[in-house]
Structures are given as structure tokens and as C-alpha cells.
Design an enzyme around this catalytic site. Structure first.
Site, PDB file in Angstrom:
ATOM      1  N   HIS A 105      53.018  40.158  47.439  1.00 31.33           N
ATOM      2  CA  HIS A 105      51.710  39.086  48.482  1.00 31.33           C
ATOM      3  C   HIS A 105      51.533  38.340  47.080  1.00 31.33           C
ATOM      4  O   HIS A 105      50.472  37.719  47.875  1.00 31.33           O
ATOM      5  CB  HIS A 105      50.852  40.476  47.917  1.00 31.33           C
ATOM      6  CG  HIS A 105      51.090  41.933  49.343  1.00 31.33           C
ATOM      7  ND1 HIS A 105      50.956  41.412  50.725  1.00 31.33           N
ATOM      8  CD2 HIS A 105      51.161  42.747  48.764  1.00 31.33           C
ATOM      9  CE1 HIS A 105      51.606  42.882  51.360  1.00 31.33           C
ATOM     10  NE2 HIS A 105      51.252  43.290  49.334  1.00 31.33           N
ATOM     11  N   HIS A 115      46.401  36.604  39.134  1.00 29.80           N
ATOM     12  CA  HIS A 115      47.478  36.426  39.935  1.00 29.80           C
ATOM     13  C   HIS A 115      47.362  34.961  40.414  1.00 29.80           C
ATOM     14  O   HIS A 115      46.277  34.588  40.316  1.00 29.80           O
ATOM     15  CB  HIS A 115      47.415  37.551  41.477  1.00 29.80           C
ATOM     16  CG  HIS A 115      46.750  38.444  41.507  1.00 29.80           C
ATOM     17  ND1 HIS A 115      45.479  39.158  41.499  1.00 29.80           N
ATOM     18  CD2 HIS A 115      45.465  36.748  43.029  1.00 29.80           C
ATOM     19  CE1 HIS A 115      44.070  38.971  42.568  1.00 29.80           C
ATOM     20  NE2 HIS A 115      44.804  37.578  43.444  1.00 29.80           N
ATOM     21  N   HIS A 117      47.207  32.562  44.530  1.00 31.16           N
ATOM     22  CA  HIS A 117      47.056  32.317  46.338  1.00 31.16           C
ATOM     23  C   HIS A 117      47.079  30.463  45.892  1.00 31.16           C
ATOM     24  O   HIS A 117      46.291  29.591  45.480  1.00 31.16           O
ATOM     25  CB  HIS A 117      45.354  32.363  46.130  1.00 31.16           C
ATOM     26  CG  HIS A 117      44.995  34.061  46.541  1.00 31.16           C
ATOM     27  ND1 HIS A 117      45.232  34.834  47.348  1.00 31.16           N
ATOM     28  CD2 HIS A 117      44.930  34.504  45.110  1.00 31.16           C
ATOM     29  CE1 HIS A 117      45.037  36.280  47.011  1.00 31.16           C
ATOM     30  NE2 HIS A 117      44.505  36.099  45.343  1.00 31.16           N
ATOM     31  N   HIS A 170      42.864  33.799  40.216  1.00 32.72           N
ATOM     32  CA  HIS A 170      42.827  34.652  39.798  1.00 32.72           C
ATOM     33  C   HIS A 170      42.475  36.246  38.945  1.00 32.72           C
ATOM     34  O   HIS A 170      43.440  36.101  39.015  1.00 32.72           O
ATOM     35  CB  HIS A 170      41.819  35.686  41.453  1.00 32.72           C
ATOM     36  CG  HIS A 170      41.372  35.494  42.407  1.00 32.72           C
ATOM     37  ND1 HIS A 170      42.342  36.112  43.821  1.00 32.72           N
ATOM     38  CD2 HIS A 170      40.436  34.240  43.047  1.00 32.72           C
ATOM     39  CE1 HIS A 170      41.235  35.183  44.738  1.00 32.72           C
ATOM     40  NE2 HIS A 170      39.907  33.989  43.668  1.00 32.72           N
ATOM     41  N   THR A 219      39.880  40.199  48.093  1.00 31.62           N
ATOM     42  CA  THR A 219      39.962  39.343  49.229  1.00 31.62           C
ATOM     43  C   THR A 219      41.267  40.225  50.094  1.00 31.62           C
ATOM     44  O   THR A 219      41.819  39.486  50.392  1.00 31.62           O
ATOM     45  CB  THR A 219      40.760  37.843  48.602  1.00 31.62           C
ATOM     46  OG1 THR A 219      41.949  37.869  48.076  1.00 31.62           O
ATOM     47  CG2 THR A 219      39.284  37.414  48.440  1.00 31.62           C
ATOM     48  N   THR A 220      42.188  41.309  49.283  1.00 33.93           N
ATOM     49  CA  THR A 220      43.445  42.357  49.962  1.00 33.93           C
ATOM     50  C   THR A 220      42.115  43.349  50.247  1.00 33.93           C
ATOM     51  O   THR A 220      41.634  43.847  49.993  1.00 33.93           O
ATOM     52  CB  THR A 220      44.254  41.958  49.126  1.00 33.93           C
ATOM     53  OG1 THR A 220      44.044  42.431  47.587  1.00 33.93           O
ATOM     54  CG2 THR A 220      45.393  40.919  48.434  1.00 33.93           C
TER      55      THR A 220
HETATM   56 ZN   LIG Z   1      43.506  37.144  44.381  1.00 34.61          ZN
END
Ligand SMILES: [Zn+2]
Ligand SMILES: *[C@@H]1O[C@H](CO)[C@@H](O)[C@H](O)[C@H]1NC(C)=O
Ligand SMILES: *[C@@H]1O[C@H](CO)[C@@H](O)[C@H](O)[C@H]1NC(C)=O
Ligand SMILES: *[C@@H]1O[C@H](CO)[C@@H](O)[C@H](O)[C@H]1NC(C)=O
Length: 301
Positions: free
Chosen positions: A85, A113, A115, A132, A217-218
């Protein structure tokens, strides 16, 4: 009655089965795809993230500066994984701790991580990359406990703007992406021990930021996150971002984008915190407001 029970059971197992293989629409292949429903709070929540941040209508706040401890340590054995992801870093030498600002306790870094295409937009502008830094409130012993409480997590979001000059900190990550790109390497960590990265290398000036109460957000989209989105952005080249887009989430399938669509603000406030260096103390409310507009204009327009 029996019918209802088995229907509910069937529905629950379906929901559980799906929870493990949630994903993002491949808008590179088909830009008309709608964003999938992830279930649970992701669909029913009212304090969800990310959001579009409107710099003009944000409320002005003044807090003590954020205090960062150990973020400038070059990490000797940072672990990087493709988790299917995102690209995620963990395994810090020491506790990286943030305090101060409006925070009521210390928060420690659990993982970092990325995005590609940013999740937060500022004045409707989407940036090429967002980092993030996920922190856990130190009053809770672990992530699963922290994820049960409203003040459990703090995520610092850093947006990256397109630039012709490579970002040296990001490059320390990019140079190892080829080792984790292939789907057969999902969840196999590589070490970033050659060019020791300090998280500070990826941070902008920390004086000015937007803060609001939101969610992961996941999935499961738990509404336990204090968001701090830095208003100053950092540079990244399109070529560096392209390397992230090439990681596979499934054999032969690239993760071309991994941002969640923007969520409704509902009745939440977004506070724009101006650090003391901006010289806002002592000015009247309306002057302060015009200063915000000025600062916002310089940074985002
Ligand atoms: Zn994130
Ligand atoms: C988290 O901490 C709680 C309380 O100490 C403990 O019961 C639980 O097993 C821990 N969970 C994990 C995943 O370590
Ligand atoms: C990924 O790894 C698999 C198994 O090792 C291999 O068959 C495949 O060719 C690799 N894919 C790419 C794009 O290198
Ligand atoms: C997402 O952002 C766009 C542009 O600001 C806006 O038109 C839309 O209503 C937003 N969606 C939600 C759910 O707020």
C-alpha cells in the site's frame, strides 16, 4: 431468524475478507474509476482524513513551538518495506519524540510512509508527494491500544512540491526502491544503512502548520489522529516520484497512486498555527488575518 443470522454471518465474512485486500483505484489506467468503499468508519465516519485545507478560512492559532528530539539523528539501520500500500520506514535507533505546540503529551515516532500524489490538498492544490510521520501517544503502550483513543496518534504530514533539483533525503530512499519494487518482495525489509538518513533531512521549517482532528487515511480509518500538516513544502523531482509509482502491489501491477479522496470537513475547525518567527504576536485580529492571507498567498498560489 435463521436466515437473518446466516445472512449477517455471510456479510461479515465478506467484509472481513475484503478488509485484507483493500486498495486504490488505478486512475493511470482508467481515470473514470470511482473511489472504492472501504467499509466501517471509512464510510460512516464524520471526522475523516484527508481533507482539502483552505488556508484563507482556517482559524488562526498561536502555540509554543513544536519540540523535536532525535529527529536529526542519522539512522544506522532503518528498515524499508513495500507493504503493498506504501513504502514504509521503521526501526529507529532511538525514540524520536515530539512535544510542545498544542500537544498535551509526548508522541513517539512509530513509522514513516509516503503517498504519491498528496492526500491533503491545500487550496485545492494536490502536490506530487506526501510524507506521513506516524506518532503514538506515549501514555499508551502500543499502537493497538493507542488506536482506541481519540488522542492516541499524531501524524505529521509534509507535502513535496515539484522541483528540478533532486531531494537528497528522498534520494536515500529512492536508491533502494529497486530492491523492494517487485511484488515478490512485499513485506521483505531492506536496510538503509549505507547513506544514513536522518528524518530531519525530510522536514521543512516547522514553525507554521495546519492542525485538525481527523483519522487514519487507510482502513480501519480510526478517528484517533491529531493532524499536523506543515504549510512549508519540500522539493522533489518528478523522476523521484516516478520511482515510487513503479512499486508493485501485485505481480505485474504497479501502485501508480495511493492517495485517498478528500473527505468532508463537517463541523471541524482547521487551525493555522503561525510560529513566533512570523512576528504575529501583538498584532490585531484583522491584521493577523491579512498576514495569514499574505503568507498563504506566498506559499500556495
Ligand atoms: Zn499515510
Ligand atoms: C498492547 O498493550 C496492551 C496493554 O499492555 C496489551 O494487553 C496488548 O496485548 C498489547 N498489544 C500488542 C499488539 O502488543
Ligand atoms: C518479479 O519477481 C518474480 C519472481 O521472482 C519474477 O518472475 C518477475 O519476473 C519479477 N518481475 C519483474 C518486473 O522484475
Ligand atoms: C473534495 O474537494 C473538492 C474541491 O475542493 C470539493 O468540490 C468536494 O466537495 C470535496 N469533497 C468532499 C467530500 O468534501
Amino acid at each position: 431468524m435463521h436466515f437473518i443470522t446466516s445472512w449477517v454471518l455471510a456479510f461479515c465474512s465478506l467484509a472481513l475478507g475484503r478488509a485484507n485486500d483493500w486498495g486504490y483505484p488505478d486512475w493511470e489506467t482508467d481515470s473514470t474509476l470511482s473511489f472504492p468503499k472501504w467499509g466501517g468508519l471509512c464510510d460512516s465516519g464524520t471526522r475523516q482524513s484527508p481533507i482539502n485545507i483552505n488556508a484563507i478560512t482556517s482559524l488562526k492559532g498561536e502555540f509554543d513551538p513544536l519540540k523535536l528530539k532525535n529527529y536529526d539523528d542519522p539512522q544506522s539501520d532503518l528498515q524499508m518495506v513495500n507493504n503493498g500500500h506504501s513504502i514504509q520506514l521503521s526501526g529507529f535507533d532511538d525514540d524520536l519524540i515530539v512535544s510542545g505546540g498544542g500537544l498535551l503529551s509526548d508522541y513517539v515516532v512509530e513509522q514513516v510512509h509516503f503517498h504519491w500524489w498528496s492526500e491533503h490538498t491545500i487550496n485545492d492544490i494536490r502536490y506530487p508527494l506526501e510524507m506521513h510521520i506516524v506518532h503514538r501517544n506515549t501514555i499508551y503502550p502500543n499502537m493497538s491500544m493507542a488506536s482506541e483513543f481519540k488522542d492516541g496518534l499524531l501524524v505529521i504530514g509534509v507535502l513535496f512540491h515539484a522541483s528540478p533539483t533532486p531531494n537528497q533525503g528522498i534520494e536515500k530512499i529512492v536508491e533502494h526502491l529497486k530492491d523492494v519494487k517487485n511484488a515478490s518482495n512485499i513485506n521483505n525489509a531492506v536496510s538503509l544503512k549505507i547513506n544514513k538518513l536522518a528524518i530531519m533531512e525530510l522536514l521543512p521549517n516547522m514553525d507554521n502548520y495546519f492542525t485538525y482532528a481527523g483519522s487514519l487515511t487507510t482502513p480501519n480509518c480510526a478517528e484517533v489522529v491529531t493532524w499536523i500538516v506543515m504549510s512549508e513544502t519540500r522539493p522533489v523531482t518528478f523522476d523521484q516520484v516516478k520511482q515510487f509509482k513503479e512499486i508493485e502491489h501485485e505481480e505485474g501491477k504497479q501502485l501508480t497512486n495511493n492517495y485517498r479522496e478528500n473527505q468532508s470537513l463537517n463541523d471541524r475547525a482547521v487551525v493555522f498555527v503561525m510560529g513566533q518567527k512570523s512576528g504575529a504576536s501583538g498584532v490585531t485580529g484583522s491584521l493577523a488575518l491579512s498576514l495569514i492571507v499574505l503568507v498563504a498567498g506566498q506559499k500556495f498560489l
